[in-house]
Design a protein around this motif. Sequence first.
Motif, PDB file in Angstrom:
ATOM      1  N   SER A 192       0.704  50.782  39.912  1.00 58.42           N
ATOM      2  CA  SER A 192      -0.451  49.869  39.937  1.00 58.42           C
ATOM      3  C   SER A 192      -1.678  50.470  39.256  1.00 58.42           C
ATOM      4  O   SER A 192      -2.528  49.737  38.728  1.00 58.42           O
ATOM      5  CB  SER A 192      -0.807  49.501  41.378  1.00 58.42           C
ATOM      6  N   ASP A 193      -1.757  51.797  39.250  1.00 57.45           N
ATOM      7  CA  ASP A 193      -2.950  52.426  38.669  1.00 57.45           C
ATOM      8  C   ASP A 193      -3.024  52.283  37.149  1.00 57.45           C
ATOM      9  O   ASP A 193      -4.036  52.610  36.532  1.00 57.45           O
ATOM     10  CB  ASP A 193      -3.035  53.901  39.065  1.00 57.45           C
ATOM     11  N   LYS A 194      -1.968  51.763  36.529  1.00 58.06           N
ATOM     12  CA  LYS A 194      -2.005  51.557  35.079  1.00 58.06           C
ATOM     13  C   LYS A 194      -2.975  50.447  34.710  1.00 58.06           C
ATOM     14  O   LYS A 194      -3.678  50.528  33.680  1.00 58.06           O
ATOM     15  CB  LYS A 194      -0.601  51.242  34.556  1.00 58.06           C
ATOM     16  N   HIS A 195      -3.017  49.381  35.514  1.00 57.76           N
ATOM     17  CA  HIS A 195      -3.844  48.216  35.182  1.00 57.76           C
ATOM     18  C   HIS A 195      -4.911  47.889  36.216  1.00 57.76           C
ATOM     19  O   HIS A 195      -5.853  47.164  35.896  1.00 57.76           O
ATOM     20  CB  HIS A 195      -2.953  46.986  34.988  1.00 57.76           C
ATOM     21  N   VAL A 196      -4.747  48.368  37.430  1.00 61.58           N
ATOM     22  CA  VAL A 196      -5.721  48.065  38.491  1.00 61.58           C
ATOM     23  C   VAL A 196      -6.779  49.171  38.511  1.00 61.58           C
ATOM     24  O   VAL A 196      -6.433  50.354  38.598  1.00 61.58           O
ATOM     25  CB  VAL A 196      -5.030  47.966  39.863  1.00 61.58           C
ATOM     26  N   PRO A 197      -8.059  48.822  38.450  1.00 64.13           N
ATOM     27  CA  PRO A 197      -9.123  49.835  38.432  1.00 64.13           C
ATOM     28  C   PRO A 197      -9.076  50.756  39.654  1.00 64.13           C
ATOM     29  O   PRO A 197      -8.699  50.328  40.751  1.00 64.13           O
ATOM     30  CB  PRO A 197     -10.414  49.004  38.430  1.00 64.13           C
ATOM     31  N   ALA A 198      -9.475  51.995  39.449  1.00 59.32           N
ATOM     32  CA  ALA A 198      -9.413  53.012  40.506  1.00 59.32           C
ATOM     33  C   ALA A 198     -10.255  52.626  41.714  1.00 59.32           C
ATOM     34  O   ALA A 198      -9.836  52.848  42.864  1.00 59.32           O
ATOM     35  CB  ALA A 198      -9.862  54.366  39.951  1.00 59.32           C
ATOM     36  N   ASP A 199     -11.436  52.047  41.484  1.00 59.53           N
ATOM     37  CA  ASP A 199     -12.285  51.694  42.622  1.00 59.53           C
ATOM     38  C   ASP A 199     -11.652  50.581  43.462  1.00 59.53           C
ATOM     39  O   ASP A 199     -11.792  50.558  44.690  1.00 59.53           O
ATOM     40  CB  ASP A 199     -13.694  51.302  42.163  1.00 59.53           C
ATOM     41  N   LEU A 200     -10.939  49.676  42.805  1.00 53.91           N
ATOM     42  CA  LEU A 200     -10.253  48.612  43.539  1.00 53.91           C
ATOM     43  C   LEU A 200      -9.075  49.180  44.342  1.00 53.91           C
ATOM     44  O   LEU A 200      -8.829  48.756  45.472  1.00 53.91           O
ATOM     45  CB  LEU A 200      -9.781  47.528  42.571  1.00 53.91           C
ATOM     46  N   LEU A 201      -8.372  50.136  43.765  1.00 48.69           N
ATOM     47  CA  LEU A 201      -7.265  50.771  44.488  1.00 48.69           C
ATOM     48  C   LEU A 201      -7.764  51.526  45.723  1.00 48.69           C
ATOM     49  O   LEU A 201      -7.062  51.605  46.736  1.00 48.69           O
ATOM     50  CB  LEU A 201      -6.490  51.720  43.565  1.00 48.69           C
ATOM     51  N   LYS A 202      -8.992  52.056  45.645  1.00 49.30           N
ATOM     52  CA  LYS A 202      -9.573  52.703  46.822  1.00 49.30           C
ATOM     53  C   LYS A 202      -9.820  51.683  47.932  1.00 49.30           C
ATOM     54  O   LYS A 202      -9.610  51.958  49.110  1.00 49.30           O
ATOM     55  CB  LYS A 202     -10.888  53.401  46.446  1.00 49.30           C
ATOM     56  N   GLU A 203     -10.268  50.499  47.550  1.00 55.57           N
ATOM     57  CA  GLU A 203     -10.445  49.426  48.531  1.00 55.57           C
ATOM     58  C   GLU A 203      -9.105  49.047  49.155  1.00 55.57           C
ATOM     59  O   GLU A 203      -9.018  48.789  50.364  1.00 55.57           O
ATOM     60  CB  GLU A 203     -11.077  48.202  47.858  1.00 55.57           C
ATOM     61  N   VAL A 204      -8.068  49.026  48.340  1.00 51.17           N
ATOM     62  CA  VAL A 204      -6.725  48.695  48.830  1.00 51.17           C
ATOM     63  C   VAL A 204      -6.258  49.734  49.849  1.00 51.17           C
ATOM     64  O   VAL A 204      -5.660  49.384  50.873  1.00 51.17           O
ATOM     65  CB  VAL A 204      -5.731  48.586  47.648  1.00 51.17           C
TER      66      VAL A 204
END
Length: 350
Positions: free
Chosen positions: A311-323
């Motif tokens: 997922s980190d290929k296309h999803v921004p890092a800050d959004l992944l932190k929220e996830v």
Amino acid sequence: MTKKLLVLLLVLGLVMTAFVGCSSGDTTPEGEPEDQEPAAGEDAKITMVTDVGGVNDNSFNQSAWEGLQKSEKDLGVEVAYIESKDASDYVANLESALDAENDLIWGIGFLMGDDILKAAQDNTDQKYAIIDMAYDDTPENLIGVVFQAEQPSFLVGYIAGKMTETGKVGFVGGEKSAVIDGFDYGFHAGVKFANPDVEVFRQYADNFNDVAKGKAIATKMFQDGADIVFHAAGATGDGVIEAAKEQDKWAIGVDRDQSDLAPENVLTSAMKRVDNAVYNIAKDLKEGKFQGGETVVYGLKENGVDIAPTSDKHVPADLLKEVEDLKQQMIDGKIVVPFDEKTFEDFKVE
């Protein structure tokens, strides 16, 4: 009694004793069932029967087979599969697996639920397990395995709700059922949690093995303004991913990491770790354990569901932190994700 007769009786007694001693390990006392479970350390033989999607469905059948292959590599388990081309094949395929004298027979998918239950009831000495099915009264020779699919679906819905540029996203389901409801309403809840103003298109293909129909549904959604479409449709979902690739939009995969199908167009995937479940039960069987008569539940807490590691290929890092924060809230019980229409109606966004 003559000395000759006494000697003869003693010899006969020794012969009988030796016969009983040699035979005791190969017989079972009358009235007691023989334990067919492999002793710890012994080899085990496991066969899975696929649903109609087949073993290369890029979804849960394939994930199950990957789990069995890992069991073969790591544990020395003998593994095989039997493919079902049609629902009418289930009974015959389960009988073929039974005739092959397996230690464990897997049914992959809830569509096989009734057939595998009857097989377990009719063959009480045979061990069975089934993916995506729970029973009110599970036979002692059967394990049901279910996944909290609503949890990763919520997470990919949240990602879709945050990343959509058109304010419209879509969901394509295979066949309506309690299992697919978890993906459907979990996704809707995640989108709603991210942005209540986002519109969600929903359509069912009524088939898990119709690539063309999946593609047609997704293409129409993209033409109507959706820029992200999530599918929970088995092999039908391959068509959703094809449509995303052709339209240069985003698809969200399901069951396994489906980024390999379209690396530049699969945004993320809601993973259901069927491979882990199959492997874990093979390991238990190999160690002389079997949780028959039970339903095993896999969620985030049990490492049974998640979003794809790519997922980190296309999803921004800050959004992944929220996830990641949302994951922990689910594990802690602070967020209880809806899994059907009723629980979705009751779901509150604070």
